[in-house]
Design an enzyme around this catalytic site. Sequence first.
Site, PDB file in Angstrom:
ATOM      1  CG  HIS A 173       4.238   3.222   9.058  1.00 19.71           C
ATOM      2  ND1 HIS A 173       4.792   2.310   9.934  1.00 19.71           N
ATOM      3  CD2 HIS A 173       3.783   2.493   7.999  1.00 19.71           C
ATOM      4  CE1 HIS A 173       4.670   1.093   9.433  1.00 19.71           C
ATOM      5  NE2 HIS A 173       4.068   1.187   8.266  1.00 19.71           N
ATOM      6  CD  GLU A 194       8.420   0.892  10.712  1.00 19.87           C
ATOM      7  OE1 GLU A 194       7.876   1.953  11.061  1.00 19.87           O
ATOM      8  OE2 GLU A 194       8.185  -0.204  11.250  1.00 19.87           O
ATOM      9  CD  GLU A 199       8.910  -2.776  14.165  1.00 18.53           C
ATOM     10  OE1 GLU A 199       7.727  -2.405  14.051  1.00 18.53           O
ATOM     11  OE2 GLU A 199       9.814  -2.347  13.426  1.00 18.53           O
ATOM     12  CD  GLU A 247       5.477   4.982  12.700  1.00 22.90           C
ATOM     13  OE1 GLU A 247       6.494   4.687  12.045  1.00 22.90           O
ATOM     14  OE2 GLU A 247       4.692   4.128  13.152  1.00 22.90           O
ATOM     15  CG  HIS A 269       7.860  -4.159  10.211  1.00 25.73           C
ATOM     16  ND1 HIS A 269       7.625  -2.808  10.143  1.00 25.73           N
ATOM     17  CD2 HIS A 269       7.818  -4.605   8.921  1.00 25.73           C
ATOM     18  CE1 HIS A 269       7.444  -2.455   8.887  1.00 25.73           C
ATOM     19  NE2 HIS A 269       7.550  -3.519   8.132  1.00 25.73           N
ATOM     20  CB  THR A 280       4.891   0.466  17.209  1.00 29.08           C
ATOM     21  OG1 THR A 280       6.115   0.880  17.810  1.00 29.08           O
ATOM     22  CG2 THR A 280       4.397   1.582  16.307  1.00 29.08           C
ATOM     23  CD1 TRP A 334       0.040  -0.984   3.369  1.00 30.51           C
ATOM     24  CD2 TRP A 334       0.151   1.250   3.263  1.00 30.51           C
ATOM     25  NE1 TRP A 334       0.642  -0.544   4.524  1.00 30.51           N
ATOM     26  CE2 TRP A 334       0.719   0.821   4.489  1.00 30.51           C
ATOM     27  CE3 TRP A 334       0.108   2.616   2.981  1.00 30.51           C
ATOM     28  CZ2 TRP A 334       1.227   1.716   5.438  1.00 30.51           C
ATOM     29  CZ3 TRP A 334       0.626   3.508   3.916  1.00 30.51           C
ATOM     30  CH2 TRP A 334       1.175   3.064   5.127  1.00 30.51           C
ATOM     31  CG  ASP A 382       2.987  -1.986   7.110  1.00 30.81           C
ATOM     32  OD1 ASP A 382       2.589  -2.983   6.490  1.00 30.81           O
ATOM     33  OD2 ASP A 382       3.330  -0.926   6.543  1.00 30.81           O
ATOM     34  CD  GLU A 383       5.023  -0.188  13.151  1.00 34.50           C
ATOM     35  OE1 GLU A 383       6.040  -0.897  13.128  1.00 34.50           O
ATOM     36  OE2 GLU A 383       5.072   1.044  12.950  1.00 34.50           O
TER      37      GLU A 383
END
Length: 330
Positions: A137, A134, A187, A96, A223, A190, A53, A219-220
């Site tokens: 974000h 990252e 991670e 971020e 990760h 977050t 995305w 996403d986090e």
Amino acid sequence: VKNNLRESSGRSDKVNLEVIRPMPPEKVEIFKYMEDWASDNILTLLKPVEKCWQPQDFLPDPASNGFLEQVKELRARTMEIPDDILIILAASMVTEEALPTYQSRFNATDVLCDETGIDSTPWAIWTRSWSAKENRHGYLLNKYLYLSRRVDTRQIEKTIQYLIGSGMDLGTGTNPYLGLIYTSFQERATFVSHSNTARLVKKHGDIKLAQICGTIAADEKRHESAYTKIVEKLFELDPNETIMAFADVMRRKISMPGHLMYDGYDQNLFVNVSTVSSRIGAYSALDYIDVMEHFVDKWKVEKLTGLTSDGKKAQDFVCGSKNEKAGGEK
């Protein structure tokens, strides 16, 4: 001069100046040995850019004839969001946006560093790709809040500049064991924070912003999975050094990446933001405990065997801390 430098960076005098000892050669070899494993198990977690995305997927389209109407709709959605939630969103975005600091910390870490900027080791490839993912974000949150007109954009921009200029004091030095355990924790923390923020925003009617926070949280989570796997492998190959590093990180307490946040006025900005975060349920001390307990269980710390006396002491400390905190919650 010292006062001027402190004023320009916003850095607190209370920083950890302890130097973490560098890794001995035999520890470096462990990471060299892990490179094929990392290529097969970590790099495969990376999505191709074309399948990722992008911020524009969630923002009004400036090329569209309906752009201004889309901006009006965005502003209408954000009108009901309480100031406290906006504070947390702005603080998350500032954190971020300090990505250059996090990239530089990895590049200062033994073995994980990208010495040429285009190294082909799996560690260097992962770090560059992780940073690229990252980077979306902060950009997305920044643009959304900017379009909302609910925040002081210039003040936020100053805070970002202060934070990047201040750096980050994690207490991990150049030791990859410490750095990877810290990043696994961070991670997950977050992920929890963005997930909770998504829930809070949704309650106040901005479904699009809730979707944004949820997407960042996902996403986090991915990760976190990567860093957790790396540490899991380290526990398999070198349980003694890894448990001692885990205990070391816990003793130091986990400093959040934005702990040196400063806006030019409030020397206690991060503490004050943390108070708001705890009050509204975005991230609190209970979440911190949950994250710590998660990794004690995930990495099966209580079941480790064959440890040295120092390793056993570290294991007792980690497991004792978990049991002590669990008992305190009852």
